[in-house]
Design an enzyme around this catalytic site. Structure first.
Site, PDB file in Angstrom:
ATOM      1  N   GLU A 101       1.673   3.805   2.890  1.00 21.60           N
ATOM      2  CA  GLU A 101       2.373   3.001   4.157  1.00 21.60           C
ATOM      3  C   GLU A 101       3.817   3.256   4.064  1.00 21.60           C
ATOM      4  O   GLU A 101       4.227   2.219   4.123  1.00 21.60           O
ATOM      5  CB  GLU A 101       1.769   1.805   4.451  1.00 21.60           C
ATOM      6  CG  GLU A 101       0.082   1.972   4.644  1.00 21.60           C
ATOM      7  CD  GLU A 101      -0.699   0.636   4.501  1.00 21.60           C
ATOM      8  OE1 GLU A 101      -0.098  -0.379   4.599  1.00 21.60           O
ATOM      9  OE2 GLU A 101      -2.058   0.630   4.089  1.00 21.60           O
ATOM     10  N   HIS A 161       0.871  -1.175   0.020  1.00 25.29           N
ATOM     11  CA  HIS A 161       0.035  -0.097  -0.118  1.00 25.29           C
ATOM     12  C   HIS A 161       0.724   1.155  -0.080  1.00 25.29           C
ATOM     13  O   HIS A 161       1.657   1.409   0.830  1.00 25.29           O
ATOM     14  CB  HIS A 161      -1.016  -0.092   1.180  1.00 25.29           C
ATOM     15  CG  HIS A 161      -2.154  -1.080   1.206  1.00 25.29           C
ATOM     16  ND1 HIS A 161      -2.667  -1.621   2.186  1.00 25.29           N
ATOM     17  CD2 HIS A 161      -2.719  -1.598   0.011  1.00 25.29           C
ATOM     18  CE1 HIS A 161      -3.359  -2.758   1.811  1.00 25.29           C
ATOM     19  NE2 HIS A 161      -3.476  -2.524   0.382  1.00 25.29           N
ATOM     20  N   GLU A 190       1.228  -4.819  11.059  1.00 22.44           N
ATOM     21  CA  GLU A 190       0.554  -3.620  10.739  1.00 22.44           C
ATOM     22  C   GLU A 190       1.370  -2.626  11.942  1.00 22.44           C
ATOM     23  O   GLU A 190       1.336  -2.896  13.053  1.00 22.44           O
ATOM     24  CB  GLU A 190      -0.925  -3.928  11.421  1.00 22.44           C
ATOM     25  CG  GLU A 190      -1.837  -4.344  10.059  1.00 22.44           C
ATOM     26  CD  GLU A 190      -2.232  -3.327   9.136  1.00 22.44           C
ATOM     27  OE1 GLU A 190      -1.726  -2.161   9.169  1.00 22.44           O
ATOM     28  OE2 GLU A 190      -2.655  -3.681   8.081  1.00 22.44           O
ATOM     29  N   HIS A 215       2.807  -3.729   6.634  1.00 21.66           N
ATOM     30  CA  HIS A 215       1.658  -2.721   6.141  1.00 21.66           C
ATOM     31  C   HIS A 215       1.618  -1.711   7.481  1.00 21.66           C
ATOM     32  O   HIS A 215       2.377  -1.756   8.545  1.00 21.66           O
ATOM     33  CB  HIS A 215       0.471  -3.195   6.331  1.00 21.66           C
ATOM     34  CG  HIS A 215       0.025  -3.967   5.030  1.00 21.66           C
ATOM     35  ND1 HIS A 215      -0.867  -3.651   3.961  1.00 21.66           N
ATOM     36  CD2 HIS A 215       0.421  -5.193   4.382  1.00 21.66           C
ATOM     37  CE1 HIS A 215      -0.522  -4.352   3.021  1.00 21.66           C
ATOM     38  NE2 HIS A 215      -0.016  -5.430   3.336  1.00 21.66           N
TER      39      HIS A 215
END
Ligand code: 0X9
Ligand code: ZN
Length: 442
Positions: A209, A206, A403, A333
């Site tokens: 990010e 992404h 994450e 991410h």
């Protein structure tokens, strides 16, 4: 060695000698050479410079019509099922609270939310969001690596460590950029196969990010700095290690190229309706384009025209399928402080009991080392077509999503050093089990 004893040894190594070993070795390095601690020092001083330069941190004009077409909204969602439905309506979920979520949605998808009965508690255009909520802007974030800078660091590492490291590209993106990959293997170089057990670290599916590039990139630098430390050398000697810090360089450059962030998540595909981008973490062939994914091209969770329609996911497919030796995978991410593991596209854990225990054990260990929370991906929300489900389903790879932290897409460069330090520990843990992940059950 028993897991508990190993973890103690590892954490002692990293905290007492490991991360600081690079500091001690620093004096003997040539001036100008890229080292882990010099990079971290630079990040810290760039951050301080940024803080002292109000012109760089004060709000700037929004980046144009693109930000007027999309909204930052908060919508009521009581559980993972409602979160999944919101993803399908085209919302990319970025913040989760017990009874609501916030994220980005295209203006064309807003009517669908009310049709489906969702309550939107607040909304503002991304242009407003940028003006009011963002802490930082590209000029002040110069410590983050753009495509060229990340490629230069990887090239430098490969050139300085030719006996154990080599550089190759997973392939070209739509705009012709390379998905540069550092390989660390004492015998095989470039794309030559190896029978040694493999570990694959991949960053930035992404675009916005950006911390998810820095963590694997600086992990590569850290590994090369510490290549002769016995606790690390044993992994370098026995494993086949791949690090691709920036899988989506087109998206990254699109996000920053105007000098102001565009909050771009997807790649740079021009869709049939002229909207930009496919969500690469919805484009893998795992229950493709069903739950938690949108078929509307303007949506942030757009799955593409077919599974693996995108060169970036194609490249990962080709790479993984050609390397039956891969045992573990980490996809970086941001920003929820989580260690996630399959299933993500199906509501429940993996069926194989032994594998389920390995995922839970590894997830728990990496969470302890980072301070994040371990979670079954589908407990966050069900989302189909992600990297980890596909890698596990097709190749039995123990594949995780980290994450990272930050609390926003653009948390400023001050977040990098601390995040890298804790994630290096988890990344080394992954190396420590990649020889045979099932040993974690002993
Ligand atoms: O939604 C995603 O792709 C990931 N979160 S992010 O905010 N970085 O976009 C999480 C993927 C977790 N996987 C599943 N729940 N399937
Ligand atoms: Zn992401």
């Amino acid at each position: 060695m028993k897991r508990y004893a190993f973890c103690l040894a590892l954490s002692f190594f990293l905290s007492a000698t490991g991360v600081s070993a690079a500091e001690q070795a620093e004096d003997s390095r040539k001036e100008g050479e890229v080292t882990f601690n010099r990079l971290l020092d630079k990040l810290t001083s760039d951050y301080e410079k940024g803080l002292q330069a109000p012109a760089q941190t004060s709000p700037a004009d929004p980046a144009g019509p693109d930000l007027e077409d999309r909204y930052w909204i908060t919508a009521k969602a009581a559980d993972k099922y409602e979160r999944t439905k919101l993803l399908e309506a085209g919302l990319s979920i970025e913040e989760i609270r017990p009874d609501s979520v916030s994220g980005v949605i295209h203006k064309n998808s807003l009517p669908l939310l009310s049709e489906k009965g969702f309550v939107v508690e607040s909304r503002k255009t991304l242009a407003q969001y940028v003006r009011e909520d963002m802490k930082d802007f590209p000029a002040a974030d110069s410590a983050y690596s753009n495509y060229r800078e990340s490629a230069d660091i990887l090239k430098n590492l490969a050139a300085k460590n030719q006996d154990i490291a080599s550089l190759f590209s997973l392939g070209k993106t739509i705009e012709g950029r390379e998905m540069w990959t550092l390989r660390i293997n004492t015998s095989a170089k470039g794309e030559t196969p190896s029978a040694k057990p493999g570990a694959f670290y991949v960053g930035t599916h992404h675009a916005r990010e950006h911390l998810a590039t820095e963590v694997p990139l600086l992990f590569a630098v850290w590994l090369m700095d510490n290549r002769n430390a016995p606790e690390i050398k044993k992994y370098i000697d026995t494993l086949d290690i791949y690090i691709t810090p920036m899988l989506n360089p087109d998206g990254v450059e699109y996000d920053i190229s105007t000098g102001k962030y565009r909050m771009h998540r997807k790649n740079a595909r021009t869709n049939a309706d002229k909207t930009v981008g496919v969500d690469l973490n919805r484009n893998y062939d795992s229950w493709w384009c069903t739950a938690g994914s949108s078929s509307y091209p303007g949506s942030d969770t757009y799955c593409g025209t077919a599974p693996f329609s995108e060169p970036e996911t194609q490249a990962v497919k080709k790479f993984v399928e050609a390397r039956k030796n891969l045992k573990t995978l980490m996809s970086y991410h941001s920003f929820s402080n989580l260690i996630l593991y399959p299933w993500g596209g199906k509501d429940g854990p993996v069926e194989n009991e032994r594998d389920r225990r390995v995922f839970a054990k590894m997830g728990g260990e990496m969470a302890a080392l980072t301070g994040y929370t371990p979670e079954l991906s589908s407990d966050l929300y069900v989302a189909t077509g992600d990297t980890c489900d596909w890698a596990y389903a097709t190749s039995g790879i123990f594949a995780f999503t980290t994450e990272l932290e930050g609390g926003s897409f653009y948390p400023g460069s001050g977040i990098i050093a601390g995040s890298v330090r804790k994630n290096v520990k988890a990344a080394v843990y992954m190396l420590s089990v990649s020889g045979d992940p099932y040993r974690v059950l002993n």
